[in-house]
Design a protein around this motif. Sequence first.
Motif, PDB file in Angstrom:
ATOM      1  N   UNK A 162       0.842  -1.197   0.000  1.00 49.44           N
ATOM      2  CA  UNK A 162       0.000   0.000   0.000  1.00 49.44           C
ATOM      3  C   UNK A 162       0.877   1.247   0.000  1.00 49.44           C
ATOM      4  N   UNK A 163       0.526   2.220  -0.871  1.00 49.47           N
ATOM      5  CA  UNK A 163       1.195   3.509  -0.912  1.00 49.47           C
ATOM      6  C   UNK A 163       0.133   4.604  -1.104  1.00 49.47           C
ATOM      7  N   UNK A 164       0.356   5.748  -0.436  1.00 50.17           N
ATOM      8  CA  UNK A 164      -0.597   6.854  -0.514  1.00 50.17           C
ATOM      9  C   UNK A 164      -0.234   7.800  -1.657  1.00 50.17           C
ATOM     10  N   UNK A 165      -1.251   8.350  -2.292  1.00 47.81           N
ATOM     11  CA  UNK A 165      -1.064   9.353  -3.339  1.00 47.81           C
ATOM     12  C   UNK A 165      -0.637  10.669  -2.690  1.00 47.81           C
ATOM     13  N   UNK A 166       0.548  11.211  -3.010  1.00 47.52           N
ATOM     14  CA  UNK A 166       0.980  12.459  -2.376  1.00 47.52           C
ATOM     15  C   UNK A 166       0.134  13.659  -2.774  1.00 47.52           C
ATOM     16  N   UNK A 167      -0.601  13.536  -3.877  1.00 46.68           N
ATOM     17  CA  UNK A 167      -1.430  14.642  -4.352  1.00 46.68           C
ATOM     18  C   UNK A 167      -2.874  14.533  -3.890  1.00 46.68           C
ATOM     19  N   UNK A 168      -3.230  13.412  -3.276  1.00 48.51           N
ATOM     20  CA  UNK A 168      -4.618  13.188  -2.848  1.00 48.51           C
ATOM     21  C   UNK A 168      -4.591  12.425  -1.521  1.00 48.51           C
ATOM     22  N   UNK A 169      -4.564  13.175  -0.429  1.00 49.01           N
ATOM     23  CA  UNK A 169      -4.444  12.563   0.895  1.00 49.01           C
ATOM     24  C   UNK A 169      -5.577  11.569   1.133  1.00 49.01           C
ATOM     25  N   UNK A 170      -5.217  10.394   1.629  1.00 46.85           N
ATOM     26  CA  UNK A 170      -6.221   9.379   1.934  1.00 46.85           C
ATOM     27  C   UNK A 170      -6.575   8.490   0.769  1.00 46.85           C
ATOM     28  N   UNK A 171      -5.917   8.653  -0.382  1.00 49.61           N
ATOM     29  CA  UNK A 171      -6.105   7.746  -1.514  1.00 49.61           C
ATOM     30  C   UNK A 171      -4.914   6.804  -1.563  1.00 49.61           C
ATOM     31  N   UNK A 172      -5.189   5.508  -1.512  1.00 51.04           N
ATOM     32  CA  UNK A 172      -4.133   4.505  -1.398  1.00 51.04           C
ATOM     33  C   UNK A 172      -4.155   3.573  -2.606  1.00 51.04           C
ATOM     34  N   UNK A 173      -2.955   3.298  -3.127  1.00 45.87           N
ATOM     35  CA  UNK A 173      -2.771   2.348  -4.218  1.00 45.87           C
ATOM     36  C   UNK A 173      -2.255   1.035  -3.634  1.00 45.87           C
ATOM     37  N   UNK A 174      -2.653  -0.080  -4.229  1.00 42.71           N
ATOM     38  CA  UNK A 174      -2.242  -1.389  -3.717  1.00 42.71           C
ATOM     39  C   UNK A 174      -2.324  -2.415  -4.828  1.00 42.71           C
ATOM     40  N   UNK A 175      -1.748  -3.586  -4.573  1.00 39.03           N
ATOM     41  CA  UNK A 175      -1.849  -4.732  -5.478  1.00 39.03           C
ATOM     42  C   UNK A 175      -2.914  -5.674  -4.931  1.00 39.03           C
ATOM     43  N   UNK A 176      -3.899  -6.013  -5.747  1.00 39.13           N
ATOM     44  CA  UNK A 176      -4.996  -6.898  -5.349  1.00 39.13           C
ATOM     45  C   UNK A 176      -4.619  -8.326  -5.739  1.00 39.13           C
ATOM     46  N   UNK A 177      -3.789  -8.964  -4.896  1.00 44.25           N
ATOM     47  CA  UNK A 177      -3.113 -10.198  -5.301  1.00 44.25           C
ATOM     48  C   UNK A 177      -3.547 -11.397  -4.485  1.00 44.25           C
ATOM     49  N   UNK A 178      -3.274 -12.570  -5.026  1.00 47.00           N
ATOM     50  CA  UNK A 178      -3.451 -13.809  -4.288  1.00 47.00           C
ATOM     51  C   UNK A 178      -2.278 -13.961  -3.321  1.00 47.00           C
ATOM     52  N   UNK A 179      -2.410 -14.887  -2.367  1.00 50.65           N
ATOM     53  CA  UNK A 179      -1.403 -15.005  -1.316  1.00 50.65           C
ATOM     54  C   UNK A 179      -0.176 -15.808  -1.730  1.00 50.65           C
ATOM     55  N   UNK A 180      -0.270 -16.648  -2.741  1.00 54.01           N
ATOM     56  CA  UNK A 180       0.854 -17.525  -3.078  1.00 54.01           C
ATOM     57  C   UNK A 180       0.963 -17.681  -4.589  1.00 54.01           C
ATOM     58  N   UNK A 181       2.114 -18.215  -5.022  1.00 52.71           N
ATOM     59  CA  UNK A 181       2.389 -18.460  -6.438  1.00 52.71           C
ATOM     60  C   UNK A 181       2.155 -17.209  -7.280  1.00 52.71           C
ATOM     61  N   UNK A 182       2.607 -16.061  -6.781  1.00 56.31           N
ATOM     62  CA  UNK A 182       2.423 -14.822  -7.547  1.00 56.31           C
ATOM     63  C   UNK A 182       3.514 -13.802  -7.284  1.00 56.31           C
ATOM     64  N   UNK A 183       4.359 -14.009  -6.269  1.00 54.97           N
ATOM     65  CA  UNK A 183       5.309 -12.996  -5.822  1.00 54.97           C
ATOM     66  C   UNK A 183       4.571 -11.690  -5.496  1.00 54.97           C
ATOM     67  N   UNK A 184       3.325 -11.814  -5.055  1.00 56.94           N
ATOM     68  CA  UNK A 184       2.395 -10.698  -4.805  1.00 56.94           C
ATOM     69  C   UNK A 184       2.361  -9.725  -5.974  1.00 56.94           C
ATOM     70  N   UNK A 185       2.345 -10.263  -7.189  1.00 56.49           N
ATOM     71  CA  UNK A 185       2.095  -9.460  -8.385  1.00 56.49           C
ATOM     72  C   UNK A 185       0.651  -9.672  -8.828  1.00 56.49           C
ATOM     73  N   UNK A 186       0.047  -8.629  -9.379  1.00 56.29           N
ATOM     74  CA  UNK A 186      -1.315  -8.726  -9.906  1.00 56.29           C
ATOM     75  C   UNK A 186      -1.688  -7.350 -10.459  1.00 56.29           C
ATOM     76  N   UNK A 187      -2.971  -7.032 -10.466  1.00 52.06           N
ATOM     77  CA  UNK A 187      -3.425  -5.732 -10.957  1.00 52.06           C
ATOM     78  C   UNK A 187      -3.321  -4.688  -9.848  1.00 52.06           C
ATOM     79  N   UNK A 188      -3.323  -3.416 -10.243  1.00 47.52           N
ATOM     80  CA  UNK A 188      -3.257  -2.304  -9.298  1.00 47.52           C
ATOM     81  C   UNK A 188      -4.660  -1.755  -9.074  1.00 47.52           C
ATOM     82  N   UNK A 189      -4.988  -1.496  -7.811  1.00 50.78           N
ATOM     83  CA  UNK A 189      -6.260  -0.864  -7.449  1.00 50.78           C
ATOM     84  C   UNK A 189      -5.957   0.335  -6.554  1.00 50.78           C
TER      85      UNK A 189
END
Length: 747
Positions: free
Chosen positions: A376-403
């Motif tokens: 999780x990382x916050x948008x410096x231009x929009x306080x309280x807006x957080x970006x994250x990876x919506x990933x499965x727990x295994x066999x992915x290296x926690x890679x997936x789409x961004x939300x």
Amino acid sequence: MPHRFLCLLLFSLMLVLITGCERQLDKAVARTPETSIPKRSYPIVFVTQVPLDDDKNTRLSAFANHRSSTHDVPRGGDLMLWSPDGSLRNLTQEAGLGQDGEQAEKAIAVREPSVHPDGDKIIVSLLTGSPTAQNPKLTTWQLYEVSQLEKTQQIRFHKIPHQDPRYHYLSPLYADDGDLIFTSDRPRTGEPHLHPQLDEYEATPSVTGIWKMNRETGKLTLLSHTPSGAFTPIIDQFGRIIFTRWDHLQQDQLADRDRDADHNGVALPFHSFNFSDESAHAKKLPSRAEFFPESRVGSQSVFGPVSAFRNNFFTPWQIDQDGGNEETLNHIGQHELSAGALTPSFSQDPQLTKQVNMSWRRNRLAMRSEGGLFHIKEDPLEAGTFYAINARESASFTTDSIVKILAPPQRNPEDMELIAVTAPNKSDRLPEGRYRNPLPLSDGRLIASHTSAQLPPTEDASLPDLRLRFLSKKNGATTLSPDTYLTTGIHKKLSWWDGQQIRHFEGKLWELDPVELRPRQITAHTKFALEAPEKHVLQEVAVNEQDLRNWLTERKLALVITRNQTQRDRADQQQPYNLRVPGGVATIAAAQNGDKPAKVYDISHFQILQAEQIRAYPDRPGRRNLAQAIPALHPLNQADRQIQGAVHIAADGSTAAFVPAERALSWQTTDAAGNAVVRERNWVTFKSGEIRTCAACHGINRRNQANFPAPVNPPQALRELLQNWKKSLNQQQNTATSAKTPKSNEK
């Protein structure tokens, strides 16, 4: 009687108005000024990592990613600094750290840089040394401060003092008060025999939670005790620590396999057993008993069949920098983040349903089950807006789409939603590749680690690449796609010892963990004041709030209050929600399913449980936490001696209890005989001296199960507890005074 009723009605209306005003004031304090934040480009700091062979509890895994073997984290990566002019510096190389070729005593690995609020220093977690055939000793992740970052200065790495070399120190942050915040696998009590803490899944070593250390004295405080782990904390623009926590509070599946084997008369695979307590000299018991939460495979109760309960989410959480007010991000839960189907606890109660009412929530994009939101990382231009990876727990290296999710303080969970930033995952295939470590930038752009792999690899496979790329919208799309690379690629030729075999690598390193080298504003922290109902009780009983907090702090206790245990959020129809205190208040919803009248459950006690490391396995060091009734609940509590760790529920539905601080707690309401009715689904840690109020058993977003707002009654249980507390203090003072008074000479 009419006059008394009118007074109570007016008082309730006053509390509603006061509470509403306080919430509006909180919103005004927390709201970001509606002025445009100037966009600006800053240097980007990131790390490189030798590619990993698999995703089985290794450096990029969702959990157990802190281990330091060369299989888990091959040495050879560096700390890099990219400038907006395109130049690239290898900071570790400039400092004389690391080595080329065969990795040995000078080798390093680096992870998770974090920037000082002034923007002129970095703190990182660093591994030094690589085992060899002659010297197989492993080292631990330790924290280093990196300063003198200007091109004209000689870069400096300084090891932070007061670290215990036996344990890992990870995910560091600079706290606003100058202290350091990090995750660690240090035992909760500091006792080596409890290391490592084993998680609630496969009893794999885990970090114990989020810690804070005074830089001058080395004093440690456990802010959040997490029995299965906490990951990648950040400090947002409101001063909150935001982190991913593994919510896996369920019974031990290894013990389940042992029970199955025992039932079938075959050899036990794990030989799980319980210790009598957490001490180093505890007795081994001929038992692997557990009673909380429900069985993973189903069971029976006085209320009928109990459904199998399994819990596995990586959920966003928040906590104050002093350890107070821990909860899921804005108190959002599975009812707002899940796909819309959850398991009812009692399978024969027709009023309990599998479905979540989607009309009560804005979110339509589900968080991954058996996974969740990572990095999780916050948008410096929009306080309280957080970006994250919506990933499965295994066999992915926690890679997936961004939300992204909008969660400034006071945003109601029903109004929070996951928004697709890149093309969402619909079938595990992402045609444009997969992402990790998203970072919204101060110039309005987004960067992330990206792999060309469309499908998640198997646990035994690797990724073809993982490099930082800018993202952009293409051809009028509503989501972002991978664009230019940050670097031309960082190439190395390395070898290292993995056990008794030598491994080789030549190619481009993975690029991870980007952060901007920019200052951040330190937020004036707003203290969470007691709300009007609890203030009223303290005034009525003549208790000074600060005196009470001081007394709690001295004893490492917290005070937890619930105004009405019979009330629950309207969305939670998976556990009993038609609840009644015998001889007291009841909250009954209209029948939702069928023509039969709703089943009503009597609740008499609130049982508090603590995480205790008492589950063990002969073939592995360390212990797993189990939920246990607190054996010595503070004697001033209005406790029931027949039900261990339980306090009475007052006639108005309220409870109040002094509970242990700085350790994970959970709880359940029970009937008079101690049979569980409603169970908590998470662990929660309280800080020493904290006074924490929940209006209802399951926090109410807007309306309870009977379509009423959250209760505002001054809790009767709090009044009784404080009266008991005052009486005890007076008795102690009288005893102390008598002891000091000289006795007169008797004839």
